[in-house]
Design a protein around this motif. Structure first.
Motif, mmCIF file in Angstrom:
data_model
loop_
_atom_site.group_PDB
_atom_site.id
_atom_site.type_symbol
_atom_site.label_atom_id
_atom_site.label_comp_id
_atom_site.label_asym_id
_atom_site.label_seq_id
_atom_site.Cartn_x
_atom_site.Cartn_y
_atom_site.Cartn_z
ATOM 1 N N CYS A 222 -2.960 1.484 4.928
ATOM 2 C CA CYS A 222 -3.508 1.083 3.980
ATOM 3 C C CYS A 222 -4.017 -0.993 4.072
ATOM 4 C CB CYS A 222 -2.965 0.244 2.950
ATOM 5 S SG CYS A 222 -2.860 -0.320 1.821
ATOM 6 N N CYS B 58 -1.071 -3.218 2.385
ATOM 7 C CA CYS B 58 -0.120 -2.781 2.377
ATOM 8 C C CYS B 58 0.840 -2.229 4.095
ATOM 9 C CB CYS B 58 0.682 -2.364 1.012
ATOM 10 S SG CYS B 58 0.906 -0.715 1.453
ATOM 11 N N HIS C 26 2.488 3.201 -1.128
ATOM 12 C CA HIS C 26 2.256 2.235 -0.911
ATOM 13 C C HIS C 26 3.031 1.226 -1.390
ATOM 14 C CE1 HIS C 26 -2.401 2.463 -0.312
ATOM 15 N NE2 HIS C 26 -2.376 3.756 -1.234
ATOM 16 N N CYS D 54 0.357 -2.700 -4.710
ATOM 17 C CA CYS D 54 -0.227 -3.030 -3.745
ATOM 18 C C CYS D 54 -1.617 -2.657 -4.871
ATOM 19 C CB CYS D 54 -0.151 -1.490 -2.781
ATOM 20 S SG CYS D 54 -1.710 -1.436 -1.895
HETATM 21 ZN ZN LIG Z 1 -1.620 -0.082 0.283
#
Ligand SMILES: [Zn+2]
Length: 314
Positions: free
Chosen positions: A35, A38, A69, A73
């Motif tokens: 991601c 995050c 997440h 996030c």
């Molecule tokens: Zn994330």
């Protein structure tokens, strides 16, 4: 904990802080994607088609099965809502479309969207000129600039885009808890407002009965090329979309949305196979031949902020 939303950007674990658009990634990057906010493990999903209508689905990114997440996030539902609300506040400070409640949820004020739709329609019907503020003034006189008008549409299209990016029911429930749609002095459900291609038949039937007094949000995937009808008074350009093919009492029905565009500039950013979220007034076409399997409906577009691509380009 939900699974977050469909994404179009990721980091590669072996490439530091660089962020890559999905168009620069491929299946073989799986195991190496995180991601962008995050670092949670995400995976690449190849483009494919869906359902009997063979509607195209663009390549995108999603969380791996057991990944999550971090709290807030930007790709979690809560984080994405907070981001959207903060973004809309800057322009709409006196009369925001989102209003924070004591319980931490937000009101989404449909009444503002209705007024924005009316103002956009007035501007178009008066020849598209933008000289005085009279076309921007509703009875409550709070839409004072074209920037503010666009911001209302952007906020509405943004929250609808978030709804469409959600992949599973626990995240839908979280969105319903976080954002409540206020209409007149009460509320309407998300299902009354938002329609994707599994629910076109419901939208068509409501429109045919004439009982949808507010704008709706529709997820559509464009099909073919824009059409031009020079005779049309308000919507010379239109774009057909992929249908929903539905079996009802052993009868096949095909529900087809069509975007009705008031200005040529509106279709410049639209092309075949792309998925868009549109917020606007809708109406159904009369069924002239009862034996026909086709049912079509329209959504009006006056302002480019009324729609958003489901996945942003690079
Ligand atoms: Zn994330």
């Amino acid at each position: 904990m939900g699974k977050g939303i469909k994404m179009e950007f990721a980091k590669k674990k072996d490439s530091g802080d660089a962020v890559f658009h999905v168009s620069k990634l491929q299946k073989s990057d799986n195991e190496n994607l995180g991601c962008r906010y995050c670092g949670a493990d995400i995976q690449y999903v190849s483009a494919h088609t869906r359902g009997a209508s063979k509607t195209p689905v663009s390549a995108h990114l999603k969380l791996w099965q057991d990944a999550e997440h971090r709290n807030s996030c930007g790709y979690s539902v809560k984080g994405a809502v907070e981001f959207l609300v903060a973004d809309s506040k800057s322009v709409e400070n006196t009369n925001p479309i989102f209003v924070l409640q004591n319980d931490g949820s937000y009101l989404f004020r449909m009444n503002i969207l209705i007024d924005a739709q009316k103002v956009a329609q007035n501007i178009t019907e008066s020849g598209g000129r933008f000289e005085s503020s009279e076309h921007l003034s509703t009875r409550r006189n709070y839409i004072r600039s074209e920037e503010q008008l666009a911001s209302y549409f952007r906020s509405a299209a943004g929250i609808v885009k978030l709804r469409s990016l959600i992949q599973e029911s626990s995240d839908v429930e979280e969105l319903k808890r976080l954002v409540k749609i206020q209409y007149k002095n009460g509320f309407i459900s998300w299902n009354d407002f938002y329609y994707d291609d599994t629910r076109y038949h419901i939208l068509f039937n409501r429109l045919a009965k004439g009982n949808l007094p507010h704008p709706v949000a529709v997820s559509v995937t464009l099909k073919g090329t824009v059409g031009l009808n020079k005779e049309a008074r308000y919507f010379p350009w239109s774009f057909q979309c992929y249908s929903q093919i539905n079996e009802e009492n052993k009868k096949r029905r095909v529900y087809i949305p069509r975007l009705q565009l008031a200005k040529e500039s509106l279709h410049r950013s639209m092309s075949d196979g792309e998925t868009f979220l549109i917020v606007g007034d809708a109406w159904s076409n009369k069924v002239k031949d009862d034996f026909s399997i086709f049912r079509s409906f329209n959504i009006s577009v006056y302002n480019k902020s009324q729609f958003k691509k489901e996945l942003d380009a690079e």
